[in-house]
Design an enzyme around this catalytic site. Sequence first.
Site, PDB file in Angstrom:
ATOM      1  N   HIS A  79     -28.713  46.999   6.643  1.00 48.15           N
ATOM      2  CA  HIS A  79     -26.825  47.437   6.484  1.00 48.15           C
ATOM      3  C   HIS A  79     -26.738  46.553   5.117  1.00 48.15           C
ATOM      4  O   HIS A  79     -27.683  45.666   4.332  1.00 48.15           O
ATOM      5  CB  HIS A  79     -26.264  46.811   7.274  1.00 48.15           C
ATOM      6  N   TYR A  95     -22.444  47.737   7.633  1.00 48.77           N
ATOM      7  CA  TYR A  95     -22.933  49.266   8.469  1.00 48.77           C
ATOM      8  C   TYR A  95     -23.822  49.726   7.675  1.00 48.77           C
ATOM      9  O   TYR A  95     -24.029  48.478   6.834  1.00 48.77           O
ATOM     10  CB  TYR A  95     -21.835  50.050   7.198  1.00 48.77           C
ATOM     11  N   THR A  96     -24.632  50.668   7.694  1.00 51.34           N
ATOM     12  CA  THR A  96     -25.967  50.617   7.620  1.00 51.34           C
ATOM     13  C   THR A  96     -25.601  52.708   7.012  1.00 51.34           C
ATOM     14  O   THR A  96     -25.046  53.179   7.997  1.00 51.34           O
ATOM     15  CB  THR A  96     -26.536  51.446   9.162  1.00 51.34           C
ATOM     16  N   CYS A 275     -29.389  48.396  18.937  1.00 59.61           N
ATOM     17  CA  CYS A 275     -27.921  47.826  18.884  1.00 59.61           C
ATOM     18  C   CYS A 275     -26.912  49.044  18.937  1.00 59.61           C
ATOM     19  O   CYS A 275     -27.358  49.812  19.429  1.00 59.61           O
ATOM     20  CB  CYS A 275     -28.161  48.924  17.611  1.00 59.61           C
TER      21      CYS A 275
HETATM   22  C1  LIG Z   1     -26.184  45.836  11.829  1.00 62.32           C
HETATM   23  C2  LIG Z   1     -24.761  47.043  11.538  1.00 62.32           C
HETATM   24  C3  LIG Z   1     -24.340  47.992  11.236  1.00 62.32           C
HETATM   25  C4  LIG Z   1     -23.389  49.170  11.361  1.00 62.32           C
HETATM   26  N1  LIG Z   1     -23.301  50.090  11.502  1.00 62.32           N
HETATM   27  C5  LIG Z   1     -22.154  51.008  11.489  1.00 62.32           C
HETATM   28  C6  LIG Z   1     -21.741  52.413  10.833  1.00 62.32           C
HETATM   29  O1  LIG Z   1     -22.487  52.644  10.552  1.00 62.32           O
HETATM   30  N2  LIG Z   1     -20.718  52.839  11.410  1.00 62.32           N
HETATM   31  C7  LIG Z   1     -19.932  52.209  11.969  1.00 62.32           C
HETATM   32  O2  LIG Z   1     -18.799  53.171  12.280  1.00 62.32           O
HETATM   33  N3  LIG Z   1     -19.582  51.393  12.431  1.00 62.32           N
HETATM   34  C8  LIG Z   1     -20.781  50.395  12.474  1.00 62.32           C
HETATM   35  N4  LIG Z   1     -21.049  49.072  12.691  1.00 62.32           N
HETATM   36  C9  LIG Z   1     -20.168  48.466  13.334  1.00 62.32           C
HETATM   37  C10 LIG Z   1     -19.364  47.962  12.030  1.00 62.32           C
HETATM   38  O3  LIG Z   1     -19.257  46.444  11.788  1.00 62.32           O
HETATM   39  C11 LIG Z   1     -17.778  47.801  12.515  1.00 62.32           C
HETATM   40  O4  LIG Z   1     -17.917  46.511  13.860  1.00 62.32           O
HETATM   41  C12 LIG Z   1     -16.283  48.999  13.157  1.00 62.32           C
HETATM   42  O5  LIG Z   1     -16.300  49.348  12.204  1.00 62.32           O
HETATM   43  C13 LIG Z   1     -15.476  47.877  13.366  1.00 62.32           C
HETATM   44  O6  LIG Z   1     -14.864  47.620  12.582  1.00 62.32           O
HETATM   45  P1  LIG Z   1     -13.061  47.100  12.328  1.00 62.32           P
HETATM   46  O7  LIG Z   1     -13.328  46.410  11.416  1.00 62.32           O
HETATM   47  O8  LIG Z   1     -12.170  47.866  12.318  1.00 62.32           O
HETATM   48  O9  LIG Z   1     -12.564  46.675  13.939  1.00 62.32           O
HETATM   49  P2  LIG Z   1     -12.910  45.010  14.112  1.00 62.32           P
HETATM   50  O10 LIG Z   1     -11.118  44.937  14.163  1.00 62.32           O
HETATM   51  O11 LIG Z   1     -14.225  44.901  14.397  1.00 62.32           O
HETATM   52  O12 LIG Z   1     -12.747  45.506  15.944  1.00 62.32           O
HETATM   53  C14 LIG Z   1     -13.569  44.583  17.149  1.00 62.32           C
HETATM   54  C15 LIG Z   1     -13.769  45.810  18.060  1.00 62.32           C
HETATM   55  O13 LIG Z   1     -12.324  45.918  19.111  1.00 62.32           O
HETATM   56  C16 LIG Z   1     -12.602  47.190  20.128  1.00 62.32           C
HETATM   57  N5  LIG Z   1     -11.433  47.775  19.376  1.00 62.32           N
HETATM   58  C17 LIG Z   1     -10.362  47.297  18.496  1.00 62.32           C
HETATM   59  N6  LIG Z   1      -9.136  49.014  18.540  1.00 62.32           N
HETATM   60  C18 LIG Z   1     -10.255  49.544  19.540  1.00 62.32           C
HETATM   61  C19 LIG Z   1     -10.156  51.569  19.903  1.00 62.32           C
HETATM   62  N7  LIG Z   1      -8.846  52.669  19.617  1.00 62.32           N
HETATM   63  N8  LIG Z   1     -10.643  51.574  20.926  1.00 62.32           N
HETATM   64  C20 LIG Z   1     -12.120  50.919  21.392  1.00 62.32           C
HETATM   65  N9  LIG Z   1     -12.172  49.985  21.538  1.00 62.32           N
HETATM   66  C21 LIG Z   1     -11.089  49.280  20.046  1.00 62.32           C
HETATM   67  C22 LIG Z   1     -14.074  47.700  19.886  1.00 62.32           C
HETATM   68  O14 LIG Z   1     -15.383  46.891  20.809  1.00 62.32           O
HETATM   69  C23 LIG Z   1     -14.308  47.016  18.361  1.00 62.32           C
HETATM   70  O15 LIG Z   1     -15.390  46.952  17.801  1.00 62.32           O
HETATM   71  C24 LIG Z   1     -22.456  47.814  12.732  1.00 62.32           C
HETATM   72  C25 LIG Z   1     -22.167  46.937  12.962  1.00 62.32           C
HETATM   73  C26 LIG Z   1     -23.517  45.983  12.809  1.00 62.32           C
HETATM   74  C27 LIG Z   1     -23.396  45.039  12.828  1.00 62.32           C
END
Ligand SMILES: Cc1cc2nc3c(=O)[nH]c(=O)nc-3n(C[C@H](O)[C@H](O)[C@H](O)COP(=O)(O)OP(=O)(O)OC[C@H]3O[C@@H](n4cnc5c(N)ncnc54)[C@H](O)[C@@H]3O)c2cc1C
Length: 301
Positions: A79, A95-96, A275
């Site tokens: 990733h 992200y992947t 995952c």
């Molecule tokens: C190896 C790996 C690969 C990944 N690949 C992808 C990818 O290809 N595409 C992708 O989209 N993501 C992917 N992710 C997830 C990505 O890294 C982020 O965690 C995700 O995009 C959320 O980021 P954020 O900062 O917006 O949320 P954060 O600020 O990290 O929010 C944390 C969590 O709060 C919860 N949350 C917040 N708002 C809401 C809502 N409105 N509804 C439901 N739950 C909520 C969710 O559980 C969310 O994950 C990957 C993660 C890993 C570990």
Amino acid sequence: MAINPGILIALTIVLATIFLFLKKKKGTAPSNSALGVVGPNGKLKVILKERQTLSHDTFNFVFKLPNEEQIFGVPVGNHYIIHAKVNGEDVSRKYTPTSVVNQKGTFEQVIKIYRPNVHPRFPEGGQLTPYLEKLPIGSEVEITGPHGHLEYFGNGKCVINRKLENGKIQKKTFKKMYMVAGGTGLTPMYQIIQQVCNDPSDNTELYLLYANKSEEDILLRKELEEYAKDKRFKLFYTLDTPPQEGWKHFGGFVTADMLKQCFPERDDNILCCSCGPVPMTNLARKLFLELGFKEENYYKF
Ligand SMILES: Cc1cc2nc3c(=O)[nH]c(=O)nc-3n(C[C@H](O)[C@H](O)[C@H](O)COP(=O)(O)OP(=O)(O)OC[C@H]3O[C@@H](n4cnc5c(N)ncnc54)[C@H](O)[C@@H]3O)c2cc1C
């Protein structure tokens, strides 16, 4: 000022350990890739070219690489990380990529947006994804990578950067892969599915159990179902809330019984992986081990 040799040795050991740890976490980008030629701060700058709507909360982001002839450079199974300053705070998320590994000039990324005021438990929404949803086309985005411990080299060959009991790094050719994915946790599996199904000489058999809240949350459904026409790839879904009528797959959270039905064989030549949300991946690991798979036959992306 004289430095105590004991402190110097301890400091050297600490620095060497940190260096080796960071080195271990980093994958290797091919030399013709954008990630292989990053600038002095180690970050690659890409340009947001397009944001295509896939569903009510999911988009396909298309990013332009610095050079039209370059590939992105995240190996299958690895990733990368997007870094941004959001409301004055540094935010980094993994992200992947969802485009094929040899795509030139651009790469694509499916991203689910966690908007504020949608989920009662998360009124503020996510940090990075609402920012990415509003980012103007043409903006610069900073990236580091590749990262990750598993790399897929085709025909079932995996190198998993973890030590086995004999002290060696795990390098093994698997005949089958049993995959459990939840929500956006699909994307690492999708990379491997793409790679296998697009290579007629790859005989690896893939089985995916893909869990989502509802039918509209299923990512890349059209593409997955197209790949599932290939006899090397078996696709199963489960939904927390399945449609009232016509749903032919599973309903509810992942269970031992589901795994037994989707993944019929127990064999050392099978790699089990998962995952997605932490409770789901923990459960998947536990169930795989209960089914008789060894720890070294399980990998969490
Ligand atoms: C190896 C790996 C690969 C990944 N690949 C992808 C990818 O290809 N595409 C992708 O989209 N993501 C992917 N992710 C997830 C990505 O890294 C982020 O965690 C995700 O995009 C959320 O980021 P954020 O900062 O917006 O949320 P954060 O600020 O990290 O929010 C944390 C969590 O709060 C919860 N949350 C917040 N708002 C809401 C809502 N409105 N509804 C439901 N739950 C909520 C969710 O559980 C969310 O994950 C990957 C993660 C890993 C570990």
